[in-house]
Design a protein around this motif. Structure first.
Motif, short mmCIF file in Angstrom:
data_model
loop_
_atom_site.label_atom_id
_atom_site.label_comp_id
_atom_site.label_asym_id
_atom_site.label_seq_id
_atom_site.Cartn_x
_atom_site.Cartn_y
_atom_site.Cartn_z
N SER A 95 4.76 15.45 15.02
CA SER A 95 4.88 14.79 13.72
C SER A 95 4.02 15.55 12.73
N ASP A 96 4.64 15.97 11.63
CA ASP A 96 3.93 16.69 10.58
C ASP A 96 3.80 15.80 9.36
N PHE A 97 2.60 15.80 8.76
CA PHE A 97 2.27 14.92 7.65
C PHE A 97 1.96 15.73 6.41
N TYR A 98 2.62 15.38 5.32
CA TYR A 98 2.45 16.06 4.04
C TYR A 98 2.07 15.02 2.99
N SER A 99 1.22 15.40 2.05
CA SER A 99 0.79 14.47 1.00
C SER A 99 1.01 15.10 -0.36
N ASN A 100 1.36 14.26 -1.34
CA ASN A 100 1.45 14.79 -2.70
C ASN A 100 0.07 14.87 -3.34
N GLY A 101 -0.96 14.35 -2.67
CA GLY A 101 -2.34 14.50 -3.13
C GLY A 101 -2.77 13.52 -4.19
N LYS A 102 -1.87 12.72 -4.70
CA LYS A 102 -2.21 11.76 -5.75
C LYS A 102 -2.43 10.40 -5.11
N SER A 103 -3.64 9.90 -5.20
CA SER A 103 -3.91 8.62 -4.57
C SER A 103 -3.69 7.47 -5.54
N PHE A 104 -3.44 6.31 -4.97
CA PHE A 104 -3.27 5.09 -5.76
C PHE A 104 -3.91 3.96 -4.97
N GLU A 105 -4.18 2.88 -5.64
CA GLU A 105 -4.84 1.75 -5.01
C GLU A 105 -3.82 0.68 -4.66
N VAL A 106 -3.94 0.15 -3.44
CA VAL A 106 -3.09 -0.94 -2.99
C VAL A 106 -3.98 -2.16 -2.80
N ARG A 107 -3.61 -3.26 -3.44
CA ARG A 107 -4.37 -4.50 -3.30
C ARG A 107 -3.54 -5.51 -2.52
N THR A 108 -4.14 -6.03 -1.47
CA THR A 108 -3.52 -7.05 -0.65
C THR A 108 -4.44 -8.27 -0.67
N PRO A 109 -3.90 -9.46 -0.98
CA PRO A 109 -4.76 -10.64 -1.03
C PRO A 109 -5.57 -10.82 0.25
N GLY A 110 -6.85 -11.08 0.08
CA GLY A 110 -7.73 -11.31 1.21
C GLY A 110 -8.26 -10.06 1.88
N ARG A 111 -7.92 -8.88 1.34
CA ARG A 111 -8.37 -7.63 1.93
C ARG A 111 -8.96 -6.75 0.83
N PRO A 112 -9.88 -5.87 1.20
CA PRO A 112 -10.41 -4.95 0.19
C PRO A 112 -9.34 -3.95 -0.25
N PRO A 113 -9.40 -3.45 -1.47
CA PRO A 113 -8.41 -2.47 -1.94
C PRO A 113 -8.42 -1.22 -1.05
N GLU A 114 -7.24 -0.63 -0.88
CA GLU A 114 -7.09 0.60 -0.10
C GLU A 114 -6.62 1.72 -1.01
N ARG A 115 -7.11 2.94 -0.77
CA ARG A 115 -6.62 4.13 -1.45
C ARG A 115 -5.58 4.77 -0.56
N ARG A 116 -4.43 5.08 -1.09
CA ARG A 116 -3.35 5.72 -0.33
C ARG A 116 -2.77 6.86 -1.14
N THR A 117 -2.07 7.73 -0.43
CA THR A 117 -1.32 8.79 -1.08
C THR A 117 0.15 8.61 -0.72
N VAL A 118 1.02 9.26 -1.48
CA VAL A 118 2.44 9.29 -1.12
C VAL A 118 2.59 10.40 -0.10
N ASP A 119 3.17 10.08 1.04
CA ASP A 119 3.29 11.03 2.13
C ASP A 119 4.73 11.18 2.58
#
Length: 168
Positions: A95-119
């Motif tokens: 499995s090969d993983f590629y990222s566009n390098g631009k992160s964004f924040e995902v907020r889920t109720p009851g959880r701390p925000p997560e930083r993710r990239t588009v992969d």
């Protein structure tokens, strides 16, 4: 039956599939040697990306994770890791993983925000290849779920980021 891709949240979920008996090397050598750069000629022949010479290897549960030494956050698009899954001496899947390098924040109720990239995740299954079936599974990961896409679609997304799927 083809496995359902589920790779987005951590981009490290693996599938346990039966082994392809035509690949692999002796058990007397470490998996990072057996399934690392030493397999790159086979990878080129099959149209798979090679292991980057700067990547760091981590082994776990019949898998080797090859990854870039730096974190992938708000950086340039890149091919940032490869997971090689095996059953002792035989390759099962890569499995090969590629990222566009631009992160964004995902907020889920009851959880701390997560930083993710588009992969984009591109998988090659050795057993399906040996059985004459399509060995490719691809996903575009841009939220909490992933979207299955074809190999040509994955390559088109990567090209829009200025990347090529193959690194040779």
């Amino acid at each position: 039956m083809q496995p359902r891709l589920s790779l987005c949240a951590s981009c490290l979920v693996l599938f346990a599939l039966p082994a392809f008996s035509g690949c692999g090397r002796s058990l007397s050598r470490s998996p990072t040697i057996r399934f690392g750069p030493q397999q790159d000629d086979t990878r080129r022949r099959l149209g798979l990306p090679t292991v980057d010479s700067h990547w760091i290897a981590t082994t776990f549960n019949n898998s080797v994770l090859w990854s870039a030494p730096e974190e992938v956050r708000d950086g340039p698009p890149m091919h940032f890791s490869k997971i090689v899954t095996y059953d002792g001496t035989h390759l099962i899947e890569e499995s090969d993983f590629y990222s566009n390098g631009k992160s964004f924040e995902v907020r889920t109720p009851g959880r701390p925000p997560e930083r993710r990239t588009v992969d984009v995740v591109v998988q090659f299954n050795y057993e399906r290849a040996a059985a004459g079936q399509s060995p490719w599974s691809c996903a575009l990961c841009q939220s909490a779920t992933d979207e299955e896409i074809s190999l040509p679609q994955a390559e088109k997304v990567l090209a829009s980021w200025g990347l090529q799927r193959l690194n040779y």
